[in-house]
Design an enzyme around this catalytic site. Structure first.
Site, short mmCIF file in Angstrom:
data_model
loop_
_atom_site.label_atom_id
_atom_site.label_comp_id
_atom_site.label_asym_id
_atom_site.label_seq_id
_atom_site.Cartn_x
_atom_site.Cartn_y
_atom_site.Cartn_z
N GLN A 186 0.86 -1.19 0.00
CA GLN A 186 0.00 0.00 0.00
C GLN A 186 0.90 1.24 0.00
O GLN A 186 1.44 1.64 1.03
CB GLN A 186 -0.90 0.03 1.24
N ARG B 179 -4.90 9.57 2.86
CA ARG B 179 -3.65 10.35 2.96
C ARG B 179 -3.64 11.45 1.90
O ARG B 179 -4.61 12.08 1.65
CB ARG B 179 -2.43 9.43 2.82
N LYS C 219 -7.21 2.00 -3.08
CA LYS C 219 -8.05 2.08 -1.88
C LYS C 219 -8.89 3.33 -2.00
O LYS C 219 -8.40 4.45 -1.81
CB LYS C 219 -7.25 2.09 -0.59
N CYS D 193 -14.12 -12.12 15.67
CA CYS D 193 -13.83 -10.76 16.15
C CYS D 193 -15.14 -10.13 16.61
O CYS D 193 -16.11 -10.09 15.85
CB CYS D 193 -13.20 -9.94 15.03
N CYS E 164 -14.64 -5.22 19.47
CA CYS E 164 -14.57 -4.48 20.74
C CYS E 164 -13.53 -3.36 20.67
O CYS E 164 -13.57 -2.42 21.45
CB CYS E 164 -14.23 -5.44 21.87
N CYS F 55 -6.74 -4.08 19.72
CA CYS F 55 -6.18 -3.75 18.39
C CYS F 55 -6.06 -2.24 18.27
O CYS F 55 -4.97 -1.69 18.49
CB CYS F 55 -7.03 -4.37 17.29
N CYS G 291 -4.80 -8.64 20.43
CA CYS G 291 -6.22 -9.04 20.42
C CYS G 291 -6.55 -9.73 21.73
O CYS G 291 -5.70 -10.39 22.33
CB CYS G 291 -6.47 -10.00 19.25
C1 LIG Z 1 -4.80 -1.53 13.93
C2 LIG Z 1 -5.25 -1.10 12.58
C3 LIG Z 1 -4.35 -0.50 11.71
C4 LIG Z 1 -4.77 -0.09 10.42
N1 LIG Z 1 -3.86 0.43 9.54
C5 LIG Z 1 -4.26 0.76 8.29
C6 LIG Z 1 -3.31 1.19 7.31
O1 LIG Z 1 -2.10 1.25 7.53
N2 LIG Z 1 -3.78 1.54 6.09
C7 LIG Z 1 -5.12 1.48 5.78
O2 LIG Z 1 -5.49 1.84 4.66
N3 LIG Z 1 -6.03 1.04 6.66
C8 LIG Z 1 -5.64 0.66 7.91
N4 LIG Z 1 -6.55 0.15 8.79
C9 LIG Z 1 -7.99 0.01 8.38
C10 LIG Z 1 -8.30 -1.42 7.89
O3 LIG Z 1 -7.64 -1.69 6.68
C11 LIG Z 1 -9.81 -1.62 7.69
O4 LIG Z 1 -10.26 -0.79 6.65
C12 LIG Z 1 -10.65 -1.35 8.94
O5 LIG Z 1 -10.04 -1.89 10.09
C13 LIG Z 1 -12.05 -1.96 8.82
O6 LIG Z 1 -11.95 -3.34 8.58
P1 LIG Z 1 -12.16 -4.49 9.71
O7 LIG Z 1 -13.55 -4.31 10.23
O8 LIG Z 1 -11.97 -5.78 8.97
O9 LIG Z 1 -11.15 -4.27 10.78
C14 LIG Z 1 -6.13 -0.28 10.05
C15 LIG Z 1 -7.01 -0.94 10.94
C16 LIG Z 1 -6.58 -1.36 12.17
C17 LIG Z 1 -7.55 -2.09 13.08
S1 SF4 Z 2 -9.35 -6.92 20.21
FE1 SF4 Z 2 -9.70 -6.16 18.12
S2 SF4 Z 2 -9.29 -7.91 16.80
FE2 SF4 Z 2 -9.58 -8.70 18.88
S3 SF4 Z 2 -11.77 -9.23 19.03
FE3 SF4 Z 2 -11.55 -7.13 19.79
S4 SF4 Z 2 -11.89 -5.88 17.93
FE4 SF4 Z 2 -11.49 -7.95 17.23
#
Ligand SMILES: Cc1cc2nc3c(=O)[nH]c(=O)nc-3n(C[C@H](O)[C@H](O)[C@H](O)COP(=O)(O)O)c2cc1C
Ligand code: SF4
Length: 357
Positions: A80, A156, A203, A332, A335, A339, A351
């Protein structure tokens, strides 16, 4: 995706983990070994200097080692590429307030956003062109290091140029949608020219009004113009999410978020984008259950399911589904405790399930 075929439809969404190298590599290896088809490495800088720059020997070798590790697990790797839009110079005057805690973390986020506007609007045209062409140089190095695909981070700097919230330029990079898309288009074209056979994922950061969510990126109503422009520039797939520069918990929404509390919370954005492109689309945001993903794919809502937190919670998600052990998945619960919480407390991303995996 482009000329690359994935072994399945599950991708690790770009996720900055804030872990030291050994722990980070171990986590990425677990996710690769767990059966995901591709891992997107979040926030790979296009800059020549700085931490983990591809242009520096240390950064290049770091990514090369990571690519070897992931490929050994029969998983693909995407970089990315991003350019930060943080205006560090503009923030210097706030340092005393931060140190004396007169400026709260919430105030700081607002000040940072205000400074983004200053940076975007004052960046000389020659510097803008230098930055967009640096996406090509970085892509070439990323591919040399072993990455199989490039994802351009549409948040960004791409995102702040796209958005009227930040971009009030009066030159060819501001004003009309075509002008605001120019930064992204030039970056895509630079990547395409540097590595013509490599797939380019974008993205696409979406913002919405009524209610207002997201500040950078593309307004939902602007997708009809933006999406075809990005495709024409050379994008071969889209990865669709809410734009940033608002609350982090909007982009990474917890189960009790006032608006994005449902599984597949950003899917309405994917539905909109798909009206304007036939390219493969990856959905992200609260995807956790195999049945939900299977149903959405069968309804043709997306081709690829990207997951961040679910694969942190259980890197073996794919293997468990393949082996009819879906009932054993550590689901997941959104919560955000360890994370996003871990990241905010500078402890790295962890986690609540960690010891059980
Ligand atoms: C700890 C953490 C770090 C993340 N870092 C990035 C990142 O570097 N670049 C990005 O585009 N999105 C980043 N995201 C967003 C995720 O790619 C994703 O869009 C978002 O967490 C929602 O998806 P999920 O419900 O599967 O977590 C990050 C998410 C988390 C939880
Ligand atoms: S700590 Fe983060 S990754 Fe783990 S269950 Fe909770 S929301 Fe999901």
């Amino acid at each position: 995706m482009g000329n690359v075929t994935l072994k399945n439809r599950i991708i690790f969404a770009p996720t900055t983990l804030g872990l030291k190298k050994e722990e980070y590599f171990k986590k990425i290896q677990e996710i690769a070994r767990g059966g995901s088809a591709m891992i997107i490495i979040g926030d790979v800088p296009v800059s020549k200097k700085g931490h983990l720059s591809l242009h520096q020997k240390a950064g290049f070798n770091y990514y090369k080692e990571l690519a070897d590790l992931v490929h050994k697990e029969n998983c693909l790797l995407s970089a990315q590429l991003h350019k930060s839009d943080s205006n560090f110079k503009g923030m210097i005057k706030y340092i005393p307030g931060i140190l004396t805690k007169k400026i709260t973390p919430n105030d700081l986020r607002k000040l940072l956003n205000d400074q983004v506007k200053v940076l975007i609007n004052e960046l000389p045209t020659s510097k803008v062109k230098e930055i967009t062409s640096s996406f090509g140089d970085a892509a070439k190095l990323a591919v040399k290091a072993g990455f199989d695909m490039i994802q351009i981070h549409g948040d960004r700097m791409c995102g702040s140029f796209s958005s009227t919230v930040f971009n009030q330029r009066t030159d060819e990079y501001g004003g009309s949608i075509e002008n605001r898309a120019r930064f992204a288009i030039e970056s895509i074209e630079a990547v395409h020219e540097a590595v013509p056979t490599v797939p380019i994922d974008y993205k696409l950061a979406i913002r919405q009004e009524n209610p207002h969510y997201g500040n950078a990126g593309v307004l939902l109503e602007e997708c009809s113009t933006f999406v075809p422009l990005l495709e024409k520039a050379g994008v071969t797939s889209f990865h669709i999410a809410l734009a940033n520069h608002s609350e982090l918990s909007d982009c990474i929404p917890p189960y009790n978020h006032p608006y994005f509390n449902q599984e597949g919370c950003f899917l309405p954005y994917v539905d909109e984008v798909r009206k304007y492109t036939k390219l493969p689309c990856a959905a992200v945001g609260g995807l956790v259950h195999p049945e939900f993903i299977e149903k959405s794919i069968s309804e043709d809502r997306f081709e690829l399911a990207a997951m961040s937190r679910q694969l942190i919670a259980d890197p073996n998600w794919v293997n468990k589904v393949i082996n009819n052990q879906a009932d054993q998945i550590h689901t997941c619960v959104r919560c955000n405790k360890k994370c996003l919480g871990g990241m905010q407390e500078h402890k790295g991303v962890h986690c609540i399930y960690e010891k059980e995996n």
